[in-house]
Scaffold this motif. Structure first.
Motif, mmCIF file in Angstrom:
data_model
loop_
_atom_site.group_PDB
_atom_site.id
_atom_site.type_symbol
_atom_site.label_atom_id
_atom_site.label_comp_id
_atom_site.label_asym_id
_atom_site.label_seq_id
_atom_site.Cartn_x
_atom_site.Cartn_y
_atom_site.Cartn_z
ATOM 1 N N ARG A 204 0.839 -1.194 0.000
ATOM 2 C CA ARG A 204 0.000 0.000 0.000
ATOM 3 C C ARG A 204 0.877 1.249 0.000
ATOM 4 O O ARG A 204 2.002 1.236 0.506
ATOM 5 N N ILE A 219 1.423 9.257 -10.839
ATOM 6 C CA ILE A 219 1.465 8.423 -9.637
ATOM 7 C C ILE A 219 2.917 8.079 -9.325
ATOM 8 O O ILE A 219 3.644 7.598 -10.199
ATOM 9 N N PRO A 221 4.517 5.661 -6.594
ATOM 10 C CA PRO A 221 4.239 4.731 -5.493
ATOM 11 C C PRO A 221 5.261 4.759 -4.359
ATOM 12 O O PRO A 221 4.972 4.279 -3.264
ATOM 13 N N ILE A 238 -4.386 0.700 -13.961
ATOM 14 C CA ILE A 238 -4.750 1.497 -12.792
ATOM 15 C C ILE A 238 -6.266 1.442 -12.648
ATOM 16 O O ILE A 238 -7.003 1.950 -13.508
ATOM 17 N N ALA A 287 -3.699 3.892 -2.057
ATOM 18 C CA ALA A 287 -3.473 3.025 -3.219
ATOM 19 C C ALA A 287 -2.969 1.661 -2.761
ATOM 20 O O ALA A 287 -2.260 1.551 -1.757
ATOM 21 N N ILE A 295 -2.589 -1.665 -10.069
ATOM 22 C CA ILE A 295 -2.720 -0.786 -8.907
ATOM 23 C C ILE A 295 -4.172 -0.372 -8.763
ATOM 24 O O ILE A 295 -4.845 -0.061 -9.765
ATOM 25 N N LEU A 297 -6.608 2.452 -6.947
ATOM 26 C CA LEU A 297 -6.751 3.697 -6.211
ATOM 27 C C LEU A 297 -8.117 3.683 -5.551
ATOM 28 O O LEU A 297 -9.125 3.402 -6.213
#
Length: 300
Positions: A204, A219, A221, A238, A287, A295, A297
């Protein structure tokens, strides 16, 4: 003017590579195609289907969700067929697997693939998608350039694939043959062998919506979550809000950050719009890394 010259140079280089390459399947790899899988007949009812194989099988499944793509069917390094789709490859392959009565192109490909498979021969699937970062945003003035459409004619002229329209006394493009009734079909192939909805998360991270993230949809991460993600230039999905939403297809960039941590900044306008519709500037978005190529969101 600079972006126009860039687009012209990219297209010119691609066409040069097409006409200078050898006339076999290796040439497709040289210009950006991927060998993603093969056709097969199911063991239970001998229906035509396809499987994605190799180390990047899952990521290649994402590739099949890209629009404006090219596909090629290859046997013993010999290019048998080249086709283009304005929709997704998944959508096009559903037509090859289960052709309607009036779809001559789909029927012909279905029968010819079956003939080879029944002889114990392989038919490999190659795909060219315009999701590479240097191809996605090619424009002439304010108009986007469809690279797949531009390459289709050149590829068929170069390779003269035997399955491309020979029943019409000549080699023609799939675009020329494609029936209008297919254009209304859904983009989602529910029978695809790729699992589109990952089952669990592995890491996460949090996105604080500063100006760049909020307006551009980028994004980052971070280092920890990046360890769970794929390699540079792999495709990634995503999911916005929940795991059943239609995902945004992007690319993993491991060169933008000096640490090698992932940044996602290709095809991010839909992500920015989602941020702006559900959050305010400086809000934090949670996320989840579902796996190396997915991924999620979330709203919470």
């Amino acid at each position: 003017m600079g972006h126009i010259l860039y687009a012209v140079n990219v297209i010119a280089n691609l066409l040069w590579e097409v006409f200078m390459c050898d006339e076999n399947a290796d040439a497709l790899i040289e210009i950006g195609f991927r060998d993603v899988g093969k056709w097969e007949l199911t063991s239970s009812d001998r229906k035509l289907d396809y499987i994605l194989d190799g180390f990047h099988a899952k990521e290649n499944g994402i590739l099949l969700e890209s629009k404006n793509s090219l596909c090629a069917f290859v046997h013993n390094e010999y290019i048998l067929y080249i086709g283009k789709t304005a929709g997704t490859i998944q959508k096009r392959f559903r037509g090859y697997k289960n052709p309607h009565q009036r779809q001559r192109t789909n029927w012909r490909c279905n029968e010819k693939i079956r003939d080879l498979l029944n002889q114990g021969q392989d038919v490999r699937i190659y795909v060219f998608a315009t999701t590479s970062s240097h191809l996605m945003h090619l424009c002439y003035s304010t108009f986007s350039i469809n690279i797949a459409a531009g390459l289709e004619d050149a590829l068929i002229e170069k390779f003269n694939p035997p399955w491309n329209g020979r029943d019409k006394q000549g080699t023609i493009t799939e675009t020329e043959e494609r029936e209008i009734e297919e254009l209304g079909e859904e983009d989602i192939d529910v029978s695809s062998p790729v699992d589109k909805v990952p089952s669990q998360g592995t890491a996460r991270f949090e996105i604080k919506l500063g100006d760049t993230y909020y307006k551009k949809g980028w994004i980052n991460p971070g280092v920890e979550a990046s360890r769970e993600l794929g390699d540079h230039d792999e495709h990634i999905r995503i999911y916005l809000g929940n795991r059943y939403s239609k995902p945004v297809i992007s690319l993993i960039d491991r060169k933008a950050n000096s640490s090698g941590a992932v940044r996602i900044r290709v095809n991010c306008k839909p992500i920015a719009k989602w941020f702006q519709n559900h959050f305010k500037m400086e809000d934090c978005v949670q996320a989840i890394v579902l796996d190396r190529n997915d991924i999620l969101l979330t709203h919470y």
